[in-house]
Design a protein around this motif. Structure first.
Motif, short mmCIF file in Angstrom:
data_model
loop_
_atom_site.label_atom_id
_atom_site.label_comp_id
_atom_site.label_asym_id
_atom_site.label_seq_id
_atom_site.Cartn_x
_atom_site.Cartn_y
_atom_site.Cartn_z
N MET A 12 16.38 6.99 90.18
CA MET A 12 15.42 5.96 89.82
C MET A 12 15.49 5.70 88.33
SD MET A 12 11.81 8.07 90.09
CE MET A 12 11.87 7.92 91.87
N LEU A 13 15.03 4.53 87.93
CA LEU A 13 15.02 4.17 86.52
C LEU A 13 13.69 4.62 85.89
CD1 LEU A 13 16.67 0.65 86.65
CD2 LEU A 13 17.73 2.91 86.51
N PRO A 14 13.66 4.76 84.56
CA PRO A 14 12.46 5.30 83.90
C PRO A 14 11.14 4.62 84.24
CG PRO A 14 14.29 5.32 82.37
CD PRO A 14 14.78 4.61 83.61
N PRO A 15 11.05 3.28 84.36
CA PRO A 15 9.75 2.69 84.71
C PRO A 15 9.23 3.14 86.07
CG PRO A 15 11.20 1.02 83.77
CD PRO A 15 12.05 2.23 84.04
N VAL A 16 10.14 3.29 87.04
CA VAL A 16 9.73 3.77 88.36
C VAL A 16 9.32 5.24 88.28
CG1 VAL A 16 10.49 4.19 90.73
CG2 VAL A 16 11.16 2.08 89.55
N ARG A 17 10.08 6.03 87.56
CA ARG A 17 9.73 7.44 87.37
C ARG A 17 8.34 7.57 86.76
NH1 ARG A 17 13.53 10.86 83.45
NH2 ARG A 17 12.76 9.29 81.98
N ALA A 18 8.05 6.77 85.74
CA ALA A 18 6.74 6.83 85.10
C ALA A 18 5.62 6.48 86.09
CB ALA A 18 6.70 5.89 83.89
N ARG A 19 5.87 5.46 86.91
CA ARG A 19 4.85 5.06 87.89
C ARG A 19 4.58 6.16 88.90
NH1 ARG A 19 6.98 0.63 91.49
NH2 ARG A 19 7.14 2.21 93.11
N LEU A 20 5.64 6.79 89.40
CA LEU A 20 5.46 7.84 90.40
C LEU A 20 4.85 9.10 89.80
CD1 LEU A 20 8.71 7.43 92.53
CD2 LEU A 20 6.42 6.53 92.97
N LEU A 21 5.18 9.41 88.56
CA LEU A 21 4.53 10.54 87.88
C LEU A 21 3.04 10.27 87.71
CD1 LEU A 21 7.19 11.45 85.18
CD2 LEU A 21 6.53 12.85 87.14
N HIS A 22 2.71 9.05 87.36
CA HIS A 22 1.29 8.68 87.23
C HIS A 22 0.56 8.85 88.56
CE1 HIS A 22 -2.34 6.64 86.11
NE2 HIS A 22 -2.11 5.63 86.92
N GLU A 23 1.22 8.51 89.65
CA GLU A 23 0.60 8.67 90.97
C GLU A 23 0.33 10.14 91.29
OE1 GLU A 23 3.11 6.71 93.77
OE2 GLU A 23 2.66 4.69 93.01
N ASP B 219 14.06 13.28 87.92
CA ASP B 219 14.75 12.18 88.57
C ASP B 219 14.48 12.23 90.07
OD1 ASP B 219 16.37 9.95 88.83
OD2 ASP B 219 18.21 11.12 89.06
N GLY B 220 13.77 11.25 90.57
CA GLY B 220 13.41 11.21 91.98
C GLY B 220 11.96 11.54 92.25
N VAL B 221 11.34 12.32 91.36
CA VAL B 221 9.96 12.81 91.58
C VAL B 221 9.83 13.29 93.02
CG1 VAL B 221 7.51 12.33 91.16
CG2 VAL B 221 9.23 11.08 89.88
N HIS B 222 10.66 14.27 93.37
CA HIS B 222 10.70 14.80 94.73
C HIS B 222 9.67 15.93 94.89
CE1 HIS B 222 12.88 18.22 93.09
NE2 HIS B 222 13.87 17.43 92.66
N PRO B 223 9.52 16.50 96.09
CA PRO B 223 8.50 17.54 96.30
C PRO B 223 8.62 18.74 95.37
CG PRO B 223 9.23 16.70 98.41
CD PRO B 223 10.12 16.06 97.38
#
Length: 309
Positions: A70-81, A25-29
């Protein structure tokens, strides 16, 4: 990137990944550190994550206020990045919550997902009543021929990076400090809904975006930037709260006034990034006083977002 939401029907081409375990959650450092450590350990394997929806805390404590950064679609996008190719987003329901630690490792990680390597932090706990720990995980994975990398947490002067730490900063009204923790401004993503059009009557039309499952930050007025669905970015001022001057105080909402913008935003998905809390929410003596304060808020927000150099 491929998102898998049905763990009992994983295609053959998605099997054999190296996966990091967690909510992300957050895809933080700290999360990025875990992913990079896993990739360094097994660069030969496709990078994946095993995560959950809803968040286990949401499942076990549905009466609590929302906690999502963040919601799951945003999390998925940031993980992909971050280079993640396979996202295994496991539905966390009553059946899943009762899986024993043995069944989670053998039925989910081994048989269903077919993972070849696993990474997690040293405090990762799993299975029914969080009965599985790192020692248990390592022993079970070794018997199945699956590797394990235990990654120490990434820390700074305040301790380990964590989603809880970022949530606390937002709730205390420090979005700029939360941005330092995240490595980017924190934003709320949502579809513009119809409101009561009070802002238009005051001369400051607003776009209304439901907070939904996002955590509610400190109530008040913020300097914000807004990313449109087509990639454009606008500046603005936003209010998060219950509008005590003109509302009945029953519903907390986000309303954003975009500077120098004319257009129809209804139905569009916006990402509203919070940059600074300008003032706390408060009641004013009538609409004229509120209108004057909104003008002052907008002026302050412009100054924050466009500092003189």
């Amino acid at each position: 990137m491929t998102l898998h939401e049905d763990w009992v029907a994983i295609p053959q081409e998605a099997r054999g990944a190296a996966v990091a375990l967690g909510n992300f959650d957050g895809v933080h450092p700290g999360h990025v550190h875990l992913l990079k450590s896993l990739h360094a350990a097994r660069p030969d394997l496709s990078l994946g994550t095993v995560t959950f929806d809803p968040h286990p805390r949401e499942f076990f404590r549905p009466q609590d206020p929302p906690i999502r950064l963040m919601l799951p679609p945003v999390r998925a996008r940031l993980l992909h990045e971050q280079g993640v190719k396979q996202i295994f987003q496991l539905p966390f329901d009553a059946r899943f919550s009762h899986l024993s630690p043995e069944r989670f490792v053998e039925d989910v990680l081994h048989r269903a997902l077919g993972v070849h390597h696993v990474a997690c932090g040293p405090d990762f706990a799993f299975g029914h009543r969080r009965g599985g720990n790192i020692e248990f995980l390592g022993n079970r994975l070794e018997k199945l021929g699956i590797g394990l990398t235990v990654v120490p947490p990434l820390t700074d002067i305040s301790g380990p990076y964590s989603s809880s730490r970022i949530r606390r900063l937002l709730q205390e009204g420090y979005p700029e400090r939360a941005a330092e923790e995240l490595g980017r401004p924190w934003f709320i993503s949502g579809e513009v809904a119809h409101g009561d059009k009070r802002g238009r009557l005051l001369g400051f039309p607003t776009a209304n975006v439901p907070l939904g499952r996002h955590i509610e930050p400190a109530r008040g007025v913020y300097a914000v930037t807004v990313r449109h669905s087509d990639g454009r970015v606008s500046q603005g001022v936003a209010n998060i709260g219950r509008r005590p001057t003109i509302d009945d105080g029953q519903e907390s909402r986000l309303e954003v006034n975009l500077f120098d913008f004319n257009g129809d935003l209804y139905g569009q998905t916006l990402e509203i990034s919070l940059h600074r809390l300008l003032r706390e929410e408060r009641r004013f003596d009538g609409l004229d006083a509120l209108k004057a304060q909104i003008a002052e808020d907008a002026s302050q927000a412009r100054a924050v977002l466009n500092p003189v150099r």
